[in-house]
Enzyme design. Sequence first.
Site, PDB file in Angstrom:
ATOM      1  N   GLU A  44      40.824  48.345  35.859  1.00  0.00           N
ATOM      2  CA  GLU A  44      40.032  48.378  37.084  1.00  0.00           C
ATOM      3  C   GLU A  44      39.065  49.557  37.110  1.00  0.00           C
ATOM      4  OE1 GLU A  44      39.565  46.135  39.135  1.00  0.00           O
ATOM      5  OE2 GLU A  44      41.155  44.770  38.539  1.00  0.00           O
ATOM      6  N   TYR A 127      38.524  49.820  46.863  1.00  0.00           N
ATOM      7  CA  TYR A 127      38.541  48.658  45.979  1.00  0.00           C
ATOM      8  C   TYR A 127      39.722  48.719  45.008  1.00  0.00           C
ATOM      9  CZ  TYR A 127      38.101  45.643  42.131  1.00  0.00           C
ATOM     10  OH  TYR A 127      38.445  44.726  41.187  1.00  0.00           O
ATOM     11  N   ASP A 145      34.455  44.117  46.238  1.00  0.00           N
ATOM     12  CA  ASP A 145      33.377  44.748  45.475  1.00  0.00           C
ATOM     13  C   ASP A 145      32.112  43.909  45.675  1.00  0.00           C
ATOM     14  OD1 ASP A 145      33.949  42.463  44.185  1.00  0.00           O
ATOM     15  OD2 ASP A 145      34.125  43.318  42.203  1.00  0.00           O
TER      16      ASP A 145
END
Length: 356
Positions: A44, A127, A145
């Site tokens: 991520e 996020y 996002d």
Amino acid sequence: MIKDILQNFNIEAFQKEILNWYQENKRALPWRETSDPYYIWISEIMLQQTKVDTVIPYFNRFIDKYPDLYSLANAPEEEVLKVWEGLGFYSRARNLHTAVREVVENYDGKVPDTKDELGKLKGVGPYTQGAILSIAFNQPEPAVDGNVMRVFSRLLLINDDIARARTKKYFEQIVAEVISKEDPSSFNQAIMDLGATICTPKSPACLICPVQEHCRAFEVGAQAELPVKTKAKKQKSIHYAALIIRNQEGKYLIEKRPEEGLLANMYQFPMVPLEEVKLEDIPAWFYKKYGVQLQMGVQSGDLKHVFSHLIWNIDIHSAEVNDTEVKDSSLRIVDLEEMKNLPFPVSHLRIRKGLE
DNA sequence: AATCCGGGGCC
DNA sequence: GGCCCAGGATT
């Protein structure tokens, strides 16, 4: 207002159809072979502002080098930056490194599974909290996002400016309502895949979209106009001379950048701002700044490097020094092989390529 | 809320 | 050349 926008949006049918589509069509990605929160976390961070195809080889190299959280925590920062070299946004690597050490110190080496604890970690914002909680721990948390905002702006025909912070919060509320409570992990990843392969920024493939019948933008033909986003400012341009400085032994004088700001802690060939320093004044400027006497040689080329917020125009000059050691702590004298073990930004990798 | 922070790929 | 991308920290 959340209830209003979701009026007549069939959440249950949407969940079922997007999850079915994902089950049949999900991309095979290295970080999808596991639900280990450490691997999900790495992926991520790498995927922030970076395309999947770019990330894949970096992810594989990274976990090969640091297969568990402790191996990363115990690594020196310079080595971590070297593995990250070329991926950009190097503060991601430095923050991740810091955060992993925090996990060792405060959480016995186990990635925390609450929003509050994750949010305290360096480099983990709203996020990434949602992505880790949903993908690794299967909690129904939104992970919003640009990708997700594009998909839902079209589905629900929302024309708020997605560059604004409040718009992102609005989408987080929406996703919190729409997300599958049974399989939040697949749901969030399904939206990502839809945005990457079908609901793309330019010319989305609406005719083969699995949730076309839920899409209000498609219904009125507005998909090309969404999402609404204000433009970023144009980059500023800066003119530099980069100095390839050699001593009598054929070694090179290079510099480590400051620990804050642009390209923090990365190495480079010394750079002279040409708006402030004339070419003939470079030796004097250099002596004042570093305490090293140099003789200028010829210009061997130039290059242009574009960042998100500025542009470097670099003239490449050669120069010579007599020194075999240096006092200034930011400087190092190294041969080509030693240089290859240090982290350089891409702009200076290009300069270095001319030396081979 | 605005600005800073990389790099690559697409059109 | 402009725009996009699985954003976060700082001010």
